[in-house]
Scaffold this motif. Structure first.
Motif, mmCIF file in Angstrom:
data_model
loop_
_atom_site.group_PDB
_atom_site.id
_atom_site.type_symbol
_atom_site.label_atom_id
_atom_site.label_comp_id
_atom_site.label_asym_id
_atom_site.label_seq_id
_atom_site.Cartn_x
_atom_site.Cartn_y
_atom_site.Cartn_z
ATOM 1 N N ILE A 53 0.815 -1.218 0.000
ATOM 2 C CA ILE A 53 0.000 0.000 0.000
ATOM 3 C C ILE A 53 0.850 1.271 0.000
ATOM 4 C CG2 ILE A 53 -0.298 0.277 2.494
ATOM 5 C CD1 ILE A 53 -3.326 0.799 1.790
ATOM 6 N N ARG A 54 2.092 1.153 0.406
ATOM 7 C CA ARG A 54 2.953 2.329 0.454
ATOM 8 C C ARG A 54 3.561 2.665 -0.911
ATOM 9 N NH1 ARG A 54 6.234 0.418 5.631
ATOM 10 N NH2 ARG A 54 5.822 -1.543 4.602
ATOM 11 N N THR A 79 1.732 -3.299 8.491
ATOM 12 C CA THR A 79 1.199 -3.615 9.813
ATOM 13 C C THR A 79 0.466 -2.399 10.360
ATOM 14 O OG1 THR A 79 3.310 -3.000 10.794
ATOM 15 C CG2 THR A 79 2.958 -5.347 10.357
ATOM 16 N N ARG A 80 -0.346 -2.625 11.353
ATOM 17 C CA ARG A 80 -1.124 -1.541 11.957
ATOM 18 C C ARG A 80 -0.225 -0.406 12.430
ATOM 19 N NH1 ARG A 80 -6.315 -1.796 13.805
ATOM 20 N NH2 ARG A 80 -6.240 -4.047 13.713
ATOM 21 N N ASP A 81 0.893 -0.724 13.036
ATOM 22 C CA ASP A 81 1.775 0.312 13.570
ATOM 23 C C ASP A 81 2.531 1.083 12.482
ATOM 24 O OD1 ASP A 81 3.164 -2.108 13.135
ATOM 25 O OD2 ASP A 81 4.773 -1.513 14.492
ATOM 26 N N SER A 99 -1.793 -8.704 8.941
ATOM 27 C CA SER A 99 -1.186 -9.946 9.411
ATOM 28 C C SER A 99 -0.776 -9.757 10.863
ATOM 29 C CB SER A 99 0.040 -10.297 8.568
ATOM 30 O OG SER A 99 0.716 -11.403 9.126
ATOM 31 N N ARG A 100 -1.136 -10.714 11.688
ATOM 32 C CA ARG A 100 -0.774 -10.648 13.098
ATOM 33 C C ARG A 100 0.519 -11.399 13.401
ATOM 34 N NH1 ARG A 100 -5.934 -9.483 12.766
ATOM 35 N NH2 ARG A 100 -7.085 -8.575 14.494
ATOM 36 N N TYR A 155 3.558 -8.687 5.299
ATOM 37 C CA TYR A 155 2.962 -9.886 4.721
ATOM 38 C C TYR A 155 1.457 -9.704 4.587
ATOM 39 C CZ TYR A 155 1.768 -14.871 4.315
ATOM 40 O OH TYR A 155 1.281 -16.073 3.901
ATOM 41 N N SER A 156 0.903 -10.113 3.507
ATOM 42 C CA SER A 156 -0.537 -10.137 3.224
ATOM 43 C C SER A 156 -1.205 -8.802 3.545
ATOM 44 C CB SER A 156 -1.220 -11.312 3.924
ATOM 45 O OG SER A 156 -1.158 -11.209 5.322
ATOM 46 N N GLY A 157 -2.409 -8.842 4.079
ATOM 47 C CA GLY A 157 -3.157 -7.634 4.419
ATOM 48 C C GLY A 157 -4.109 -7.210 3.318
#
Length: 152
Positions: free
Chosen positions: A11-12, A38-40, A59-60, A65-67
């Motif tokens: 996405i970036r 990631t969320r952060d 991804s947790r 990865y993924s998302g």
């Protein structure tokens, strides 16, 4: 209603900004797969896009990865949304969709592992087409979802 799906591989990568890209696509709903953030690490400019509501699954277990992300114009906002397919991640909030598909053959651990990969967002929308209808939209980066077919 115009719905667009796009495997973006990060996405970036939107150099001119995500808002400019969405404006040029002119879609009511944009479903992105493989956001790889990631969320952060999700910045505010990407998470909050003027004129859109956004819904993410991260991804947790693995960074980068993924998302997936679903962006809905304000005029196409869902009345319910859910991260994952199993209903195990968001059992306590109002407006949850719940689970989707036939889950009988899977343990709760297997289902949790599936959702922990950050590969699905489900949204439900009211649309006007030959009277009012409900659209269930599954934005998924899952490559093999045979287990869902029994529940349809």
């Amino acid at each position: 209603m115009r719905i667009l799906t796009w495997n973006i591989n990060g996405i970036r990568t939107f150099k001119g900004g995500i808002k400019n890209a969405f404006d040029s696509l002119d879609a009511d709903i944009v479903c992105l797969q493989e956001t790889k953030v990631t969320r952060d690490l999700l910045d505010e400019r990407t998470a909050i896009v003027e004129g859109y509501n956004s819904y993410f699954s991260f991804s947790r277990g693995r960074s980068g990865y993924s998302g997936v992300a679903t962006y809905c114009k304000d005029s196409a906002s869902p009345f319910s949304a859910e991260e994952g397919l199993t209903g195990l991640l968001n059992t306590s909030h109002e407006g949850a969709v719940g689970s989707y598909g036939n889950q009988k053959e899977f343990s709760s651990e297997e289902l949790q592992l599936l959702d922990n990969e950050g590969r699905a967002v489900i949204t439900q929308h009211k649309v006007m087409y030959d009277g009012e209808k409900v659209l269930l939209l599954i934005n998924s980066a899952i490559t093999k979802i045979d287990w869902l077919s029994d529940g349809l």
